[in-house]
Design an enzyme around this catalytic site. Sequence first.
Site, mmCIF file in Angstrom:
data_model
loop_
_atom_site.group_PDB
_atom_site.id
_atom_site.type_symbol
_atom_site.label_atom_id
_atom_site.label_comp_id
_atom_site.label_asym_id
_atom_site.label_seq_id
_atom_site.Cartn_x
_atom_site.Cartn_y
_atom_site.Cartn_z
ATOM 1 N N SER A 148 0.814 -1.231 0.000
ATOM 2 C CA SER A 148 0.000 0.000 0.000
ATOM 3 C C SER A 148 0.838 1.267 0.000
ATOM 4 O O SER A 148 0.288 2.368 0.088
ATOM 5 C CB SER A 148 -0.888 0.034 1.246
ATOM 6 O OG SER A 148 -1.670 -1.092 1.293
ATOM 7 N N LYS A 164 -10.860 -16.571 23.957
ATOM 8 C CA LYS A 164 -10.426 -15.180 24.203
ATOM 9 C C LYS A 164 -11.422 -14.466 25.113
ATOM 10 O O LYS A 164 -11.035 -13.696 25.996
ATOM 11 C CB LYS A 164 -10.367 -14.400 22.879
ATOM 12 C CG LYS A 164 -9.195 -14.696 21.997
ATOM 13 C CD LYS A 164 -9.358 -13.872 20.702
ATOM 14 C CE LYS A 164 -8.527 -14.417 19.575
ATOM 15 N NZ LYS A 164 -8.938 -13.867 18.275
ATOM 16 N N HIS A 185 -21.421 -5.983 16.311
ATOM 17 C CA HIS A 185 -21.515 -7.305 16.931
ATOM 18 C C HIS A 185 -22.661 -7.283 17.953
ATOM 19 O O HIS A 185 -22.802 -6.324 18.725
ATOM 20 C CB HIS A 185 -20.234 -7.641 17.702
ATOM 21 C CG HIS A 185 -19.044 -7.966 16.839
ATOM 22 N ND1 HIS A 185 -19.075 -7.997 15.472
ATOM 23 C CD2 HIS A 185 -17.773 -8.304 17.202
ATOM 24 C CE1 HIS A 185 -17.876 -8.339 15.014
ATOM 25 N NE2 HIS A 185 -17.072 -8.522 16.041
ATOM 26 N N CYS A 232 -12.834 -7.666 20.041
ATOM 27 C CA CYS A 232 -14.042 -6.839 19.861
ATOM 28 C C CYS A 232 -15.244 -7.353 20.663
ATOM 29 O O CYS A 232 -15.966 -6.576 21.289
ATOM 30 C CB CYS A 232 -14.400 -6.747 18.387
ATOM 31 S SG CYS A 232 -14.152 -8.271 17.477
ATOM 32 N N GLY A 276 -15.477 -7.849 11.438
ATOM 33 C CA GLY A 276 -14.559 -8.393 12.447
ATOM 34 C C GLY A 276 -13.479 -9.260 11.803
ATOM 35 O O GLY A 276 -12.466 -9.551 12.416
#
Length: 344
Positions: free
Chosen positions: A40, A214, A242, A130, A161
């Site tokens: 990039s 997690k 979410h 998240c 996500g």
Amino acid sequence: MSFKVAIVGATGNVGREMLNILEERGFPVSEVVALASRRSQGTEVSFGDRTLKVRALDQYDFSDTDICIMSAGGNVSKEWSPKIGKQGCVVIDNSSAFRYDQDVPLIVPEVNPDAISLFTRKNIIANPNCSTAQLVVALKPLHDFATIKRVVVATYQSVSGAGKEGMDELFTQTRAVFVADQVDVKKFTKRIAFNVIPHIDVFLDDGFTKEEWKMVAETKKMLDPKIKLTATCVRVPVFIGHSEAVNIEFEKPITADEARDILREAPGCQVLDKREDGGYITPLESAGEDATFISRIREDSTIDNGLSMWIVSDNLRKGAALNAVQIAELLVERGLIQPKKKAA
Ligand SMILES: NC(=O)c1ccc[n+]([C@@H]2O[C@H](COP(=O)([O-])OP(=O)(O)OC[C@H]3O[C@@H](n4cnc5c(N)ncnc54)[C@H](OP(=O)(O)O)[C@@H]3O)[C@@H](O)[C@H]2O)c1
């Protein structure tokens, strides 16, 4: 006082949101540097009304940078965060690479701000997953009131996500279904368009996935190691936001009305809970918002001191970029960081 801030992964979903949030919240920057891979290099990203040219991470010298927000995945972080930290630049890392390291604080500013002082051990601060970030924002004030024993959570996680490739896959598959074209599966393990997939991250020996693990490990680290939590993490065909269906068992009595009142006053939380058609939040409405929204709060009569609720947040904001910028703000508010270059 202003700081030189580098964003690693500036071309990604979270990195772009990071740039938006730094600008929106007026974080005191003297300079913002956009970094990504060599792929990039030279492309452009927006920072407010400015355009930043993207530079390659492996050609950048961090010695005069104050804060680096890393959002380029675990492997990049494992290689780069320790090196950047050693150059005296504080790393706020979005990946899972350092979240479980005893010498790295894992921070949600509404939940465990005092733990941040540990960061000096490695100059790294971890941002949670998240799905955990939004969950602990809502659990913390309830835990303070009635002490949580056990949490059962099912997540409904959006494709963002899984990065920009996840969003592209939902878009291209949906279009392919409509035009009766061939549907290719690349990023996810099964078709995500018009489907749900009960699998996020790799499988572990006990049958849970790493995403589910997690949520357990991070809730214990940030909130209370005594809390028992079990999760089922599911990917759904939603672009951003979410959602979580959460059942909580408390030590002490707590009514739905009490929980509603506590959450109304709690930092980062917004209660939207009318018992009528549409009187609840959906992920579509959470996109672009900072709050963790709580709806459908009700007593669970099948257990002692039980509540069920629905928790929704923008995973790119509270689940990632917003929380990272709040961590940077906490460093500044507490005087834990000084700019390397004094303003002229
Ligand atoms: N999305 C979420 O809800 C969420 C929530 C919490 C945490 N996170 C974490 O945030 C990170 C980024 O997620 P994302 O959703 O933004 O992913 P993404 O959209 O796929 O973006 C990945 C970014 O990382 C950069 N990158 C990849 N390899 C690199 C390398 N070798 N050197 C430098 N930069 C490199 C990419 O740059 P190029 O354009 O050059 O490829 C891109 O800017 C991940 O660690 C993820 O686990 C995401």
